[in-house]
Design a protein around this motif. Structure first.
Motif, short mmCIF file in Angstrom:
data_model
loop_
_atom_site.label_atom_id
_atom_site.label_comp_id
_atom_site.label_asym_id
_atom_site.label_seq_id
_atom_site.Cartn_x
_atom_site.Cartn_y
_atom_site.Cartn_z
N SER A 1 0.82 -1.21 0.00
CA SER A 1 0.00 0.00 0.00
C SER A 1 0.85 1.26 0.00
O SER A 1 2.01 1.24 0.43
CB SER A 1 -0.93 -0.01 1.23
N LYS B 1 -4.22 0.36 -1.98
CA LYS B 1 -3.45 -0.90 -2.07
C LYS B 1 -3.15 -1.27 -3.51
O LYS B 1 -3.84 -0.84 -4.43
CB LYS B 1 -4.20 -2.02 -1.37
N ILE C 1 -9.14 -1.28 3.31
CA ILE C 1 -8.70 -0.25 2.34
C ILE C 1 -9.60 -0.26 1.11
O ILE C 1 -9.96 0.79 0.59
CB ILE C 1 -7.22 -0.49 1.94
N GLY D 1 -9.46 2.70 -1.95
CA GLY D 1 -8.64 3.34 -0.94
C GLY D 1 -9.46 3.93 0.19
O GLY D 1 -10.69 3.87 0.17
N LYS D 2 -8.75 4.48 1.14
CA LYS D 2 -9.43 4.95 2.35
C LYS D 2 -8.62 6.10 2.92
O LYS D 2 -7.40 6.00 3.11
CB LYS D 2 -9.45 3.78 3.35
#
Lengths: 415, 513
Positions: free
Chosen positions: B445, B455, B504, B508-509
């Protein structure tokens, strides 16, 4: 009875000059018009039943009434002088012989829709008509009929003449607007319509030269006077450009519902060299063709022509005598439309070219079994499937030629 | 039942329509095309693109709407209350088939030599609608097959179906306006404006959005049949934006990146510079550890390499060691180096970073920071590279920029252990080099400039003795008596970021600071 609305000055010496136009009453009515409410001007035009003379025949007053009155944006008038429909040459005469009638008409329309900048989009090949029109505009400015505070009314109007670059498609109103904006001349998606989102994204009326030129008469003599010509659904007079195998080709102003037979046989002097009439295109090259029998019994108005499965269109009457090969005539049209297709919609871009190539092959004696059906299919598949009606403008001749003169096509097909 | 007024009020806000018998309520202003998507019907189309203005020129998305006299293009028809739309009737299929026929008559149908074959909308629709022979008996319009539009894009003119997606992209997205259609009718052709080239920083997106094989990527042209490519979701390492991509590879080689949609990061676009940055994965790779000896650089095996390093570190005092992580490396690899530092009591943790001269940047996707993970390495409390390495024993990860290398040259460490994926200028300064995998060969990531952790999946198999940096670092730790028992990078992510890959997600986050 005075039966000329548009061409009454054509016979006068120097009919294009301001002084001559004024002497026949031109511009004399403007003060009265400026005293009217714009909405009343629109109402008068609505009452006259005037329909667009460019080809579509849309009611003119109604078109104007679509312009939103509360829009803060400027409103525009664009006069369509891109006369390019094969067989049509009436606007050219109005521009050359009586340009002040157009200018006065533009003042009337502009006032009615609260437009202060009007444009004339003129066909690129119309060099002389443009010179005549510009002279007239110049004269009108000098005399205070254009510019700031016209005749002390507080109303301003500027007119700009813009010459096209030779594309038939720029006669389509939204392609015209694109071209005027300096873009590629291609029809726009509708909606939105020009009355709401037109030139420079502002409310815009696009009207044909002949339509606008009828306005001085309507506002001077009144809607009722205009309605004395023609029929209930097709009021007024119309210019017909007669070409082809006639003794006296030219532009004729006749009241709507005039007999096509009379127009060809009397006004245009009959068929050349005593030959027999074979076919007539009544409204410019894109409308369905009429056989001689149909042509000789039809009247020239919107509803009668519709009954015969064709259209009044632009009033371009193309007369074909017995010597004409209808396959070649259609090939010629297909060449024109494939050449002039703007190319944006797949069916038109490809279909017009395909139809032309196929017709060329049949005309050249290389027709094969199945070709007629194929041509019919091309027309079926492109008509009504595109942004503008250029595809339909070729499909309609294809359908009608194949239906009415099928034997001529069949005789060129090898088994 | 609702009163008429209530209904009117509701309808004004949310018109209801029926598509193929399914009732659906949509936002006002929604087009029929978009409404159909909401009931999971994608109406066939070429020119429509969700990020571009409506052109309405391909006519492929014609549908039947009850009470309308003619078929309508769904892309430009705004839903009205009570519309009844048919997208699947025999008539609609015939309409689409007929449009397709027009589009195909002048198409060269050179699928065998077309890069787009296998992912071509035209080919796909042909299979859906017809798969029959041509009824076109005339000569096709011939157009040139190699029109050089710009540094990265070549046009095969006769394949172009004139949908103008690329023209609109250049007008509306890159806002560079190089492209236009010239000429008319079936002679219409895509061109750059006179004196212009298609050389904007985003030009290869035109290849992505070209529905056919007309616009081709010069680097990818004729390189690979697409059906042999395996596609793996990943993140572009070209800059701090972290555009979402697919790594398309075959036979151990990356052939291209394709944009992967992420509305929050890159929408559906990627810059050319990032998109073409894959070449480093294929080039000058190290596959065996290297050791500097009196006789020069020698290849050694993994075991020897790890042993050499372990022996070196064993005898080294913690305060004489500096560990250098990297803004170019993953969170997991940086975390492993930090873990080793913690185990050995090493206090100085710094990070190196990739540098380029005059870095490109703009206010769209391109960031001047050419590192995909500066935010990540900083989050692990690495300090920016100081250059004070004289006499130290150093473990460093690539990429190390030129100015940093210059400092290393001036203040030479006593011993430099380098983890690098390829031969690089830094290798000349190293005493021992461990061949590590790139992001394309491991799962991991990055954290982008928005603090979004994203990731990437492993695409390629490792070669030789190449392995992830964290694997080498674990082996070193083990040699020094610290058993980590890590079998996959998940554990490092969990331990240092309190996250897992599932959390994630594909998009994504954003994480807290």
């Amino acid at each position: 009875m005075e039966n000329k609305v548009l061409t009454k000055n054509f016979g006068l010496k120097d009919s294009h000059l301001l002084s001559v136009y004024e002497s026949t009453g031109g511009y004399q009515n403007l003060k009265k018009i400026f005293a009217m409410q714009p909405v009343d001007v629109i109402e008068e035009v609505k009452n006259s039943g005037l329909r667009g003379r460019g080809g579509a025949g849309f009611p003119t007053g109604l078109k104007w009434s679509f312009v939103p009155k509360d829009s803060p944006k400027p409103k525009y008038l664009c006069v369509n002088a891109d006369e390019s429909e094969p067989g049509t040459f009436k606007d050219r005469y109005l521009l050359e012989l009586d340009p002040h009638r157009l200018v006065e008409g533009m003042i009337i329309c502009s006032y009615a829709i609260s437009c202060h900048n009007a444009y004339v989009y003129i066909r690129g090949e119309f060099v002389y008509p443009k010179v005549q029109l510009e002279k007239a505009i110049e004269e009108a400015y000098q005399k205070g009929y254009l510019g700031k505070n016209i005749l002390g009314s507080g109303y301003d109007l500027e007119i700009t003449v813009h010459r096209g670059a030779g594309a038939y498609i720029c006669g389509e109103e939204t392609a015209l607007l694109n071209s005027l904006e300096g873009k590629r001349g291609m029809p726009r998606l509708k909606p939105p319509f020009p009355a709401v989102v037109g030139l420079f994204s502002c409310p815009t009326v696009v009207n044909n030269v002949e339509t606008i030129s009828a306005l001085p008469y309507i506002l001077d003599q009144g809607a009722e006077a205009y309605r004395q010509f023609g029929t209930e659904k097709s009021p007024g007079t119309k210019l017909f450009s007669v070409s082809g195998h006639v003794n006296r080709p030219g532009v004729f102003e006749v009241p709507l519902a005039y007999s096509l037979k009379k127009l060809i046989m009397e006004d245009a002097g009959g068929i050349k060299d005593g030959k027999a009439l074979k076919a007539v295109i009544p409204g410019g090259s894109s409308v369905p063709v009429l056989t001689a029998e149909e042509a000789l019994e039809v009247n020239l108005d919107y509803e009668s022509l519709q009954e015969k499965g064709t259209m009044l269109g632009s009033g371009g009457v193309i007369v074909m005598d017995e010597t004409v090969c209808m396959v070649k005539a259609l090939t010629n049209l297909a060449h024109f439309y494939s050449h002039e297709s703007c190319g944006q919609c797949s069916p038109c871009r490809e279909g017009t070219g395909w139809a032309h190539k196929l017709l060329q092959r049949i005309s050249g004696g290389e027709g094969r079994a199945g070709d007629i059906e194929e041509l019919q299919k091309i027309a079926d598949n492109m008509a009504g499937k595109t942004i503008c009606v250029l595809a339909d403008a070729l499909a309609m001749p294809i359908w009608s030629y194949l239906k009415k003169f099928r034997n001529e096509f069949e005789s060129l097909i090898k088994d | 039942m609702r009163s008429a007024e209530e209904s009117t009020l509701l309808f004004e806000v949310m018109p209801k329509l029926t598509i193929d018998g399914k009732e659906i309520t949509v936002d006002e202003g929604t087009t029929v095309f978009e409404a159909a998507r909401q009931v999971e019907t994608t109406i066939p189309h070429f020119c429509y693109h969700p990020k571009l203005s409506i052109a309405g020129n391909c006519r492929m998305c014609l549908v039947e709407i009850e009470k309308m006299p003619k078929p309508q293009i769904s892309c430009n028809t705004v839903v009205q209350e009570g519309m009844v739309v048919h997208t699947q009737t025999e008539n609609v299929k015939a309409l689409q088939k007929n449009v397709l026929e027009f589009i195909l008559i002048n198409h060269p149908i050179d699928c065998p030599v077309c890069d787009q074959a296998g992912e071509c909308k035209l080919q796909g629709y042909y299979m859906d609608h017809s798969a029959s022979g041509s009824e076109f008996n005339e000569a096709k319009v011939k157009k040139p097959k190699r029109v050089d539009l710009g540094p990265n894009v070549m046009l095969d003119d006769e394949r172009c179906i004139l949908c103008t997606r690329c023209v609109r992209f250049c007008d509306e997205i890159s806002q560079t306006g190089e492209l236009c259609v010239t000429n008319r009718g079936d002679r219409s052709t895509l061109r750059t404006f006179p004196g212009k080239k298609l050389e904007n920083k985003y030009s290869l997106n035109t290849v992505d959005i070209c529905p056919v094989g007309a616009l081709t990527s010069k680097p990818f042209r004729f390189q690979q049949r697409v059906w042999f490519l395996k596609s793996v979701p990943s993140i572009c390492t070209g800059c701090a934006t972290g555009c979402n991509i697919y790594v398309d590879h075959n036979d151990g080689k990356v052939f291209r990146y394709k944009t992967r949609e992420n509305e929050e990061v890159n929408q559906c676009w990627t810059c050319d510079e990032g998109r073409l940055s894959y070449t480093f994965i294929n080039e000058a790779r190290l596959i065996r550890p290297l050791l500097k000896t009196e006789n020069g650089i020698e290849e050694i095996n993994k075991k020897q390499a790890v042993l050499t390093i372990v022996e070196k570190l064993k005898s080294e005092a913690a305060d004489n060691m500096v560990f250098i992580g990297s803004a170019y490396e993953s969170n997991e690899n940086n975390a492993a180096l930090k873990k080793l530092a913690d185990a050995l009591g090493v206090k100085r943790l710094e990070y190196a970073y990739h540098e380029v001269e005059n870095p490109s940047s703009d206010d769209f996707l391109i960031k001047a920071d050419k590192n995909p993970n500066r935010a990540g390495v900083k989050k692990l409390s690495y300090a920016e590279f100081s250059g004070e390495l004289s006499g130290k024993t150093v473990i460093a990860m690539e990429k190390i920029g030129t100015s940093q290398l210059e400092k290393i040259r001036l203040k030479k460490p006593q011993y430099l252990i380098l983890l690098s994926s390829q031969r690089s200028p830094a290798c000349e300064l190293a005493d021992v080099i461990l061949p590590v995998s790139t992001f394309a060969e491991q799962k991991g990531s990055f954290i982008n400039f928005q603090n979004r952790i994203q990731k990437f999946e492993s695409a390629l198999e490792v070669k030789g003795e190449m392995q992830s940096a964290w694997q080498y670092l674990q082996e070193i730790a083990e040699g020094l008596g610290h058993a980590w028992n890590i079998v996959s990078s998940d554990k490092l992510l969990q331990e240092f970021f309190n996250l897992n890959y599932e959390a994630i997600g594909e998009q994504g986050k954003v994480i807290e600071n």
